[in-house]
Scaffold this active site. Structure first.
Site: not given
Length: 291
Positions: A271, A212, A104
């Protein structure tokens, strides 16, 4: 969970990084994703430490690593800054060359590290991602629906911070359940307690939003500047067959646009490969790293 690992704190030029270390053999740096910490590797890291010197680090802004100020254009949470931390950490530990495995967000840091410090990273494994630039530039309704948090977290401070901070444990658990195999049983109580402890810190919530914000801004500029360059070391791409990445993208073809030597396959999981399918993930990583 990681009783045989020795905890350390090392200061880099931009942050103080918390890590744990164990094992002997060739050095292997493992980087976690959002919204987790180095603990996410607890089901496979002890086995890898039987053959490698394993370093599990908390990215800046996450876990027990420090949370620097944002910096101009969110630079202090750019993947370039995060990668620099890890290269300096490995240097302080005495390793000029090493392998990197990232999941990730950690895989995005690892990708940038392999571009900025190509001589240092000898093998790279990325878990359940396609390149950030590809994902953002090809975003559509389906992407925005499943990965809505990418667009929520980049909103100006402190809008997402206040909303997440109202019920951080609820938010964290909702993210883990939505992205995984829809069973929270894959996350051990001990790991969940660590995730909740760290993510309940308002400074962690803000720092992870900054991660982010940087990804949707300055990281894209860095990626655009490096489009003529490809990762040169061997790259292993693994993804969850029940997850979004393998459904949305031809993962190997996408990584072959950005790297010269790409291998990989899906894993029977969502995930969170290392926690949902630790045996299969361990075997794939060991085979690649030992090959």
């Amino acid at each position: 969970m990681l009783e045989t690992f020795v905890p350390m704190r090392l200061t880099t030029s931009g942050a103080t990084i918390h890590l744990v270390k164990a094992g002997t053999g060739y050095p292997l740096l493992m980087l976690h994703g959002y919204p987790q910490t180095h603990v996410m590797w607890h089901k496979i890291a002890p086995r890898l430490a039987e053959e490698f010197t394993v370093i599990l680090a908390d990215l800046r802004g996450y876990g027990d690593s420090s949370k620097p100020e944002d910096g101009l254009d969110h630079y202090n949470y750019s993947k370039r800054a995060m990668a620099q931390d890890m290269v300096e950490v490995m240097s302080q530990l005495g390793y000029k060359e090493f392998f990197v495995v990232g999941h990730d967000r950690g895989a995005r840091v690892a990708h940038r590290m392999t571009l900025d410090h190509a001589q240092r990273v000898k093998k790279l494994a990325v878990l359940d991602i396609a390149p950030t630039y590809k994902m953002l530039m090809s975003a559509d309704k389906e992407f925005a629906t499943v990965y809505y948090h990418w667009f929520f977290l980049i909103q100006p401070a402190d809008h997402p911070e206040r909303l997440i901070g109202a019920q951080p444990e609820y938010y964290l658990r909702s993210r883990l359940e939505r992205w995984g195999a829809n069973s929270m049983e894959v996350f051990t109580p001990e790991a969940m307690a660590e995730y909740v402890r760290c993510f309940s810190d308002p400074t962690c919530i803000h720092a992870t939003c900054e991660d982010y914000r940087a990804a949707a801004g300055i990281d894209l500029l860095h990626d655009e500047a490096d489009m003529p360059h490809k990762v040169q070391c061997p790259l292993l791409a693994l993804w969850g067959e029940k997850g979004f990445v393998g459904h949305k993208y031809d993962v190997l073809a996408t990584w072959r646009e950005r790297a010269t030597d790409v291998h990989g396959h899906s894993i029977s999981s969502g995930h969170f490969l290392a926690e949902e399918a630790p045996g299969e993930t361990y075997s794939a990583l060991r085979g690649f790293l030992r090959g």
